[in-house]
Design a protein around this motif. Structure first.
Motif, short mmCIF file in Angstrom:
data_model
loop_
_atom_site.label_atom_id
_atom_site.label_comp_id
_atom_site.label_asym_id
_atom_site.label_seq_id
_atom_site.Cartn_x
_atom_site.Cartn_y
_atom_site.Cartn_z
N VAL A 80 0.82 -1.21 0.00
CA VAL A 80 0.00 0.00 0.00
C VAL A 80 0.86 1.25 0.00
CG1 VAL A 80 -0.31 0.34 2.50
CG2 VAL A 80 -2.15 0.96 0.93
N TYR A 81 2.04 1.19 0.64
CA TYR A 81 2.97 2.31 0.54
C TYR A 81 3.33 2.57 -0.92
CZ TYR A 81 4.16 3.27 5.44
OH TYR A 81 4.15 3.68 6.73
N ARG A 82 3.58 1.48 -1.66
CA ARG A 82 3.94 1.65 -3.06
C ARG A 82 2.80 2.29 -3.85
NH1 ARG A 82 4.85 -3.38 -7.03
NH2 ARG A 82 2.63 -2.98 -7.36
N VAL A 83 1.56 1.85 -3.59
CA VAL A 83 0.40 2.43 -4.27
C VAL A 83 0.29 3.91 -3.96
CG1 VAL A 83 -2.11 2.41 -4.43
CG2 VAL A 83 -0.86 0.25 -4.37
N ILE A 84 0.45 4.27 -2.66
CA ILE A 84 0.34 5.68 -2.28
C ILE A 84 1.49 6.48 -2.90
CG2 ILE A 84 0.45 7.25 -0.30
CD1 ILE A 84 -0.98 5.09 1.32
N GLY A 85 2.67 5.87 -2.97
CA GLY A 85 3.78 6.54 -3.65
C GLY A 85 3.46 6.83 -5.10
N ASP A 86 2.81 5.86 -5.77
CA ASP A 86 2.39 6.07 -7.17
C ASP A 86 1.41 7.24 -7.28
OD1 ASP A 86 3.93 3.89 -7.84
OD2 ASP A 86 2.25 2.49 -7.98
N VAL A 87 0.49 7.31 -6.33
CA VAL A 87 -0.49 8.42 -6.34
C VAL A 87 0.22 9.75 -6.13
CG1 VAL A 87 -2.47 9.43 -5.16
CG2 VAL A 87 -2.39 6.96 -5.56
N PHE A 88 1.18 9.79 -5.17
CA PHE A 88 1.93 11.03 -4.93
C PHE A 88 2.67 11.48 -6.20
CE2 PHE A 88 0.54 11.44 -0.93
CZ PHE A 88 1.20 10.83 0.13
N VAL A 89 3.25 10.52 -6.92
CA VAL A 89 3.97 10.88 -8.16
C VAL A 89 3.00 11.50 -9.17
CG1 VAL A 89 5.17 9.93 -10.16
CG2 VAL A 89 5.80 9.17 -7.88
N GLU A 90 1.84 10.86 -9.35
CA GLU A 90 0.86 11.37 -10.31
C GLU A 90 0.35 12.75 -9.91
OE1 GLU A 90 1.35 8.52 -12.97
OE2 GLU A 90 -0.10 10.13 -13.21
N LYS A 91 0.25 13.01 -8.60
CA LYS A 91 -0.23 14.31 -8.14
C LYS A 91 0.89 15.35 -8.06
CE LYS A 91 -4.26 12.86 -5.42
NZ LYS A 91 -5.20 13.89 -5.83
N GLY A 92 2.14 14.94 -8.31
CA GLY A 92 3.27 15.88 -8.30
C GLY A 92 3.90 16.08 -6.94
N HIS A 93 3.53 15.28 -5.91
CA HIS A 93 4.13 15.38 -4.58
C HIS A 93 5.38 14.50 -4.54
CE1 HIS A 93 0.52 17.49 -3.61
NE2 HIS A 93 -0.26 16.41 -3.57
N LEU A 94 6.45 14.92 -5.21
CA LEU A 94 7.61 14.06 -5.42
C LEU A 94 8.35 13.77 -4.13
CD1 LEU A 94 8.97 15.52 -8.78
CD2 LEU A 94 7.40 13.61 -8.40
N ASP A 95 8.49 14.77 -3.24
CA ASP A 95 9.20 14.55 -1.97
C ASP A 95 8.46 13.52 -1.12
OD1 ASP A 95 10.02 18.04 -1.84
OD2 ASP A 95 11.23 16.38 -2.56
N SER A 96 7.13 13.63 -1.05
CA SER A 96 6.35 12.66 -0.30
C SER A 96 6.45 11.27 -0.93
CB SER A 96 4.88 13.09 -0.25
OG SER A 96 4.74 14.30 0.46
N ALA A 97 6.48 11.24 -2.27
CA ALA A 97 6.60 9.95 -2.96
C ALA A 97 7.92 9.27 -2.62
CB ALA A 97 6.49 10.15 -4.47
N ILE A 98 9.01 10.03 -2.58
CA ILE A 98 10.32 9.45 -2.27
C ILE A 98 10.33 8.86 -0.86
CG2 ILE A 98 12.74 10.05 -1.80
CD1 ILE A 98 12.52 12.07 -4.15
N ILE A 99 9.80 9.61 0.10
CA ILE A 99 9.75 9.10 1.49
C ILE A 99 8.90 7.83 1.55
CG2 ILE A 99 8.92 9.62 3.82
CD1 ILE A 99 9.63 12.53 3.32
#
Length: 628
Positions: free
Chosen positions: A203-222
């Motif tokens: 689920v972390y990976r899924v949320i990371g994918d969502v952050f990338v699509e929304k442009g929240h790159l720093d949150s996606a990396i964490i």
């Protein structure tokens, strides 16, 4: 100052709590196995298979095969369902989708027969994954949601979390990011109770994918880093490999090229050591982009070459596996139809036997009822004849379905093997240095022609096949017909230029229709493709629209070789049959599916296909479509 999405702080807080929980101690189960009696051994074997299927699938398969044999000998349907579900999942991970489908379907039947809703929910996750591989994401989501509802009734937190994760992941593929985030949050809430690190990593990976699509790159990396830590502790290398290229891609988008290169190289090592070819080709592709951004074109070219070689191999295997799964589902539907036919025959025979017994009984009671019985006999005889006629018709339809299926796969095998083989041969020659770039440039147009042919054949076949499957939906929306025509013309520009064919357009910009734009684009492109195929070099093709009684009429007219009345009647017949395709004026090949797809997809959108033609003078193909 860097900005982080609020959800990231919740995830970081939950992480140490989740990792502290353990579902079952695998080592303890292994120690208990030698001294266990048969029922206990069966239970332990299934639990070991469940725990190890992601970590050590070969060892898991060994345990599960033994569990399958014991469960079958004991006629324990519940345990047998669990063993087959796990075996089906391992086959899925190995890319053997047809075997996975067979085991999963049998596991689902056993789960229902044993009233085990827990096992039924787990099997539905397998079926959803197979629909995902067919890129039917909406059907996959439907299966995962059904699995979630069953797992709630069974109080199975593990399957609840798995189902929620899968729903969230498939929503990201549909681009519905808010829905994906909603189900991901529900998964985290359930995960806090279950304490499963591997599922939390997912689920972390899924949320990371969502952050990338929304442009929240720093949150996606964490988020990806937290998922990486969980996967590393759990020892799930396949999942860890899927995180490296995601993290590298996010670093690239953030401009952190050094970190991107470091992470991607680590991912290549793990993927190569464990033969994770799909993750390896994705990692090579992103690393090529990193080198390109750094100006290192030599290494960028090397990585891109590795990606192209792997991608070509994987694409061929994926296409074979997808067609094998499609054929398996098709044959399964055929078996069900045959079963229904046999059931109807048995019911008919039972009805006749019942009638004979009832006749004898009535005659023995009173001769007065003979007249009434005679009338009933006439009626029943008529009904029996109608049933026999219906059975005969169904038998003919089954034979036609089987012939269509065999011809479909014969066409796909023949028409894909040739062009793909030519492309592969040229690429091999280029890689091995037997031809230089200038020679390759001379061949590129022929290569594009082969690739266009493969794309049209594969797209037509897969779209037609998906339209025959349960769950296929027509997504209608207001669509500008002029835009669809322009899009279709763009896709056939190469064929138009090759034959020097001029297109005359008389299209109304106000032509708005209510259709599924994807299906109608296929219809229009196939009509254009046929017109070009049977036109002579230097001819012209005209396309026009006309408003007629609340509908728009789209017509494409060519000056080609034309069609006989028999050919037209065959195409427009109610039944669907794949005909042998005629060669074009420059020996272009086809599949025989084109106009059949046009007819069926037009009908799905509330339209009608019509054809007018004179042999030697040309053909006019029209489609009537509902006004928006």
């Amino acid at each position: 100052m860097k900005k982080f999405h609020p959800l990231i702080f919740i995830l970081v807080w939950l992480f140490p709590l989740i990792l502290s929980a353990q579902i079952l101690n695998t080592d303890s189960l292994k120690n208990e196995l030698p001294k266990a009696d048969q029922p206990t051994r069966l239970f332990i074997l299934n639990e070991l298979g469940t725990n190890l299927r992601e970590i050590d699938p070969d060892l898991a398969m060994k345990y599960l095969i033994e569990a399958e044999n014991i469960a079958a000998s004991r006629e324990d349907k519940k345990a047998l369902s669990k063993a087959k579900e796990n075996i089906g999942w391992i086959y899925y991970r190995r890319g053997k989708w047809q075997k996975s489908f067979e085991y999963s379907e049998e596991a689902y039947r056993l789960a229902l027969e044993s009233s085990s809703i827990k096992e039924a929910a787990r099997v539905l996750n397998n079926m959803g994954a197979l629909h995902y591989e067919q890129q039917n994401y909406e059907m996959a989501i439907s299966k995962f949601k059904e699995a979630y509802q069953l797992s709630l009734k069974a109080n199975d937190l593990y399957t609840q979390i798995r189902s929620l994760n899968n729903v969230a992941f498939n929503f990201t593929l549909l681009g519905e990011l808010d829905s994906a985030l909603f189900y991901a949050r529900r998964s985290i809430q359930a995960n806090n109770e279950a304490g499963s690190p591997y599922l939390t990593s997912f689920v972390y990976r899924v949320i990371g994918d969502v952050f990338v699509e929304k442009g929240h790159l720093d949150s996606a990396i964490i988020t990806y880093k937290k998922a990486m830590e969980m996967a590393d502790r759990q020892g799930v290398l396949a999942f860890k490999a899927s995180l490296y290229h995601r993290l590298g891609s996010t670093y690239l988008k953030s401009g952190e090229l050094i970190e991107a290169e470091k992470v991607l190289k680590e991912g290549i090592i793990i993927s190569e050591e464990n033969n994770y070819l799909d993750e390896l080709q994705k990692t090579h592709k992103i690393l090529a982009l990193v080198y390109e951004a750094n100006g290192d074109l030599e290494n960028a070219f090397a990585e891109q070459s590795k990606y192209l070689i792997l991608n070509d191999s994987l694409l061929n295997n994926e296409t074979k596996n997808r067609l094998a799964l499609l054929q398996g589902m098709f044959e399964n539907d055929l078996k069900r139809s045959e079963f229904e036919l046999l059931k109807a025959q048995n019911e008919n025979q039972a009805a006749r036997l019942e009638f004979v017994n009832r006749t004898i009984w009535v005659i023995s009671i009173a001769g007065l009822l003979i007249l009434i019985l005679g009338i009933r006999l006439i009626r029943l005889n008529k009904k029996t004849q109608e049933q026999n006629q219906d059975l005969a018709q169904k038998s003919i339809e089954l034979q036609e379905i089987n012939q269509t299926k065999n011809k479909l796969f014969s066409i796909v095998g023949h028409d894909l093997r040739g062009p793909v083989g030519q492309v592969k041969s040229v690429v091999d020659l280029l890689i091995q240095g037997h031809i230089d770039k200038d020679e390759f440039d001379e061949l590129i147009q022929n290569l594009k022609k082969d690739v266009d042919s493969v794309y049209l054949t594969l797209n037509n076949t897969l779209k037609w096949s998906l339209a025959q499957m349960d769950g296929f939906k027509v997504n209608k929306s207001e669509t500008n017909l002029s835009d669809l025509v322009d899009l279709s013309l763009t896709s056939v520009q190469t064929q138009l230029k090759e034959k020097n064919i001029q297109v005359q357009k008389k299209i109304s910009k106000e032509s708005t229709i209510m259709v599924d734009p994807d299906l109608m684009e296929i219809v229009i492109r196939n009509i254009f493709n046929n017109a070009i195929k049977f036109s002579k070099p230097g001819d012209s093709v005209s396309v026009s629209t006309e408003a007629v009684k609340g509908e728009w009429l789209l017509c494409v007219k060519d000056q080609g070789i034309g069609m006989s009345e028999k050919q037209i009647q065959h195409v427009l017949a109610d039944n669907i049959s794949i005909t042998d395709s005629s060669l074009g004026t420059k020996s272009e090949k086809g599949t025989g599916l084109g106009l059949q797809i046009c007819k069926e997809f037009a009908k799905m959108n509330g339209g009608i296909l019509s054809i007018e033609s004179v042999v030697g003078q040309g053909t006019r193909v029209c489609v009537s479509l509902p006004n928006a």
